[in-house]
Design a protein around this motif. Structure first.
Motif, mmCIF file in Angstrom:
data_model
loop_
_atom_site.group_PDB
_atom_site.id
_atom_site.type_symbol
_atom_site.label_atom_id
_atom_site.label_comp_id
_atom_site.label_asym_id
_atom_site.label_seq_id
_atom_site.Cartn_x
_atom_site.Cartn_y
_atom_site.Cartn_z
ATOM 1 N N ARG A 47 54.277 39.836 44.816
ATOM 2 C CA ARG A 47 52.829 39.957 44.685
ATOM 3 C C ARG A 47 52.582 38.434 44.954
ATOM 4 N N ASN A 94 44.984 38.658 42.844
ATOM 5 C CA ASN A 94 46.524 38.884 42.901
ATOM 6 C C ASN A 94 46.794 40.209 43.796
ATOM 7 N N PRO A 109 49.233 42.728 45.757
ATOM 8 C CA PRO A 109 50.934 43.351 45.966
ATOM 9 C C PRO A 109 51.101 43.069 47.315
#
Length: 508
Positions: free
Chosen positions: A348, A332, A334
Motif C-alpha cells: 500500500r 492510501n 492498495p
C-alpha cells in the motif's frame, strides 16, 4: 557597557532558526552555520519546472490561538502571513471491492463512523476515543523549559492535568501494533497501520487527532519552503546572520568548555556558547570525537530506532482533482503490483494530492507526493555505483507510476514532472543519521528515557532538535530551540524575553 554574549548555532533547520531568533530577542549575538545552500533542513521545498515540491509539512500543531504553542509560531514570525487550511479528513483508505475507509478529523464524527463499520470493536474504540477526548481538554505548558521546572511547577502540572497525564502514561506503553492486535475488524486494522509506523506509541495518533479536532493543526499554504522562509526572515530582521556552505567538522573545546567551531575549510570561529542543531551522531561522535558520552548516550545510539529512511516521490500532474476531498496526509492506495524499494516491499502507499494548495502548481494542475519507507543500507551501497543507483531510482519511480495509473487511469498522459529522493539524498542534504527524516522513533522503549540537551562534563554546550526530542515534527524542534535559550538566560542570570511581530494568520 559590556559586549553581548555570543552564541554559535550549528544547523539552520527549524531548531537552529528557533534558537537563533530567541537568542536575538534576548540580547545575544548569534550566528548560524549551515552546511547547505539554504535553511530548513528537512523542512524545505524545491522547484522542478513550474512545480514547487513540498518537502515535509502536512500539518502544523499550534496553527490556531486555542493552544499555547500558537504564541511560539507568532514569536518566530512563522504564520502571520499564512492562509491556514483545516481538513475534514485525515486520510482515506481505498478499499477495492468494498467501501473506502474515511479517517475523519472531527472526533465525534470519527467515533460514530468507527462504531458503524466495526461494531465488534466497540470497547477498543470507546477506550481510544476517550483518550483523544481527554487530550482535547488539556494543553501542555510550553512557556517554560522543563529543565527549569521546580517543585511547584511539577505539582501544578500533576493537579491541573492529572487525567491527561494518566492517559499519556497508559498509551505511551502501547505501540500501534499492540493496539491493532486487540482489534477484530480487518479494515480497522489496516487503517491504523496505513500511515503511522507500527512501532510508534499510540499517543502519537491520539494527540494528533486531538489537535486536528480542535482545528489547531492546520496546513500553512505554501508548505514547508514558504513556512521556513518566514522564520529565516524573522531571524534576519532580529539581527541574526546565517553562513551558508559552512560545514562544521569540529567543535573546539578547552578545559571541558565548548569555545568554538572549525569548518571544513579550516576556518575557526569562537563564541561564549555553542549550540548544535545538527545530526546527533555527527555532533557527539565526530564533531566532539566521542569524548563526552555516558551509558545513557551509548544506549540511545545503539538501541533507539530512528524514523525509517524514506524514498520520496513527487509528480506534477496536468489535472485539478477537484472531485477529490482534501486530506491531511492523503489517499492510501492498495498497490496491485507490490512495490519493492531497496529491501522493503510495499503493498500500500499513501499519496498526498495537493488540490488544496494552488501555490505549488500552475493553475489547473496539481502536485502529488508520496513518502515510502525503505532501508538505508541498500541505498548506501548502491550510491557508490552511480549507474546502478540511478537505475534503481528510475525503476522505483516507474513501478510506482504503473501502480498509480491503475487507480487514476485518466492521468496517463498528464504526468509532466517526475522527481524522487532516496535515503542518500536525505543523508547528503541534512547529514541525518542513516538518512532518517525525523530523528528517534517514539517507541514505548524510547518514551522511557529523557535525552538531555547537555553532554556529560562539557560546559557551555547544548544540543537541540530531533535527536534530543523524541517524536519528530516541527513543534518539538522549535520548542527545543526556545527552551535552550531559556537555559542560557538562566545561566547568565537574565530574564527570558520573547515577543511577536506583525499580524495574525488567516484561518480557512
Amino acid at each position: 557597557m559590556t559586549n553581548p554574549k555570543s552564541v554559535i548555532i550549528i544547523g539552520a533547520g527549524m531548531a537552529g532558526l528557533s534558537a537563533g531568533c530567541y537568542a536575538q530577542m534576548n540580547g545575544f549575538d548569534s550566528q548560524i552555520f549551515e552546511m547547505g545552500d539554504k535553511a530548513g533542513g528537512v523542512c524545505t521545498s524545491w522547484k522542478r519546472g513550474d512545480y514547487t515540491i513540498n518537502g515535509s509539512m502536512h500539518w502544523l500543531v499550534g496553527s490556531a490561538p486555542n493552544v499555547k504553542m500558537h504564541q511560539m509560531w507568532l514569536e518566530l514570525g512563522a504564520i502571520q502571513d499564512k492562509m491556514l487550511v483545516n481538513h475534514d479528513l485525515f486520510f482515506v483508505l481505498k478499499n477495492p471491492g468494498g467501501k473506502d475507509f474515511h479517517f475523519y478529523t472531527n472526533i465525534d464524527r470519527l467515533e460514530s463512523y468507527l462504531n458503524h463499520i466495526a461494531p465488534e470493536d466497540k470497547d477498543e474504540i470507546t477506550d481510544f476515543i476517550k483518550a483523544v477526548r481527554t487530550f482535547i481538554e488539556y494543553d501542555l505548558p510550553t512557556e517554560k523549559a522543563q529543565e527549569l521546572f521546580g517543585l511547584f511547577d511539577g505539582l501544578k502540572l500533576i493537579f491541573t492535568e492529572f487525567p491527561m497525564l494518566m492517559e499519556a502514561i497508559k498509551w505511551s506503553r502501547i505501540s500501534i501494533t499492540d493496539f491493532v492486535k486487540r482489534l477484530k475488524n480487518p479494515l480497522l486494522k489496516t487503517a491504523f497501520l496505513a500511515f503511522w509506523h507500527p512501532e510508534m506509541v499510540m499517543t502519537t495518533i491520539i494527540v494528533t487527532l486531538a489537535w486536528l479536532h480542535k482545528r489547531t493543526a492546520g496546513y500553512p499554504m505554501g508548505g514547508s519552503g514558504a513556512f521556513i522562509q518566514s522564520v529565516v526572515e524573522r531571524y534576519q530582521q532580529l539581527g541574526g546572520y546565517i553562513d551558508y556552505h559552512s560545514k562544521v567538522e569540529k567543535i573546539i573545546t578547552y578545559d571541558d568548555n565548548a569555545v568554538g567551531i572549525q569548518l571544513a575549510n579550516g576556518k575557526q570561529y569562537f563564541a561564549d556558547y555553542i549550540i548544535s542543531a545538527a545530526d546527533g551522531y555527527t555532533t557527539i561522535f565526530k564533531m566532539l570525537g566521542g569524548n563526552y558520552i555516558d551509558d545513557t548516550i551509548k544506549q540511545v545510539y545503539t538501541s533507539f530506532k530512528p524514523f525509517p529512511s524514506i524514498f520520496y516521490i513527487a509528480l506534477g500532474i496536468d489535472e485539478a482533482f477537484d472531485e477529490l476531498e482534501s486530506t491531511v496526509v492523503g489517499y492510501n492506495l492498495p498497490l496491485l503490483k507490490p512495490l519493492k524499494i531497496g529491501n522493503t516491499v510495499h503493498e500500500r502507499a499513501t499519496v498526498q494530492i495537493y488540490n488544496f494548495d494552488p501555490t505549488l502548481a500552475p493553475k489547473g494542475k496539481t502536485l502529488m507526493t508520496c513518502f515510502l519507507a525503505t532501508d538505508y543500507d541498500s541505498w548506501e551501497e548502491l550510491y557508490h555505483q552511480r549507474e546502478q543507483y540511478e537505475a534503481a531510482k528510475d525503476k522505483v519511480l516507474s513501478d510506482f507510476i504503473e501502480n498509480l495509473l491503475l487507480h487514476f487511469p485518466h492521468i496517463t498522459d498528464k504526468i509532466e514532472m517526475k522527481d524522487c529522493s532516496t535515503p542518500m539524498t536525505y543523508k547528503n542534504y541534512t547529514g541525518n543519521f542513516r538518512g532518517s527524516y525525523e530523528g528517534w522513533l517514539p517507541t514505548p522503549e524510547a518514551s522511557k528515557i529523557h535525552i538531555k540537551k547537555t553532554l556529560p562534563k562539557l560546559h557551555r554546550f547544548y544540543m537541540i532538535g530531533h535527536w534530543v526530542e523524541t517524536g519528530g515534527g516541527l513543534p518539538p524542534a522549535a520548542m527545543s530551540g526556545r527552551n535552550v535559550i531559556q537555559l542560557i538566560c538562566n545561566q547568565e542570570n537574565k530574564k527570558f524575553k520573547s515577543y511577536i511581530s506583525s499580524v495574525e494568520a488567516v484561518m480557512l
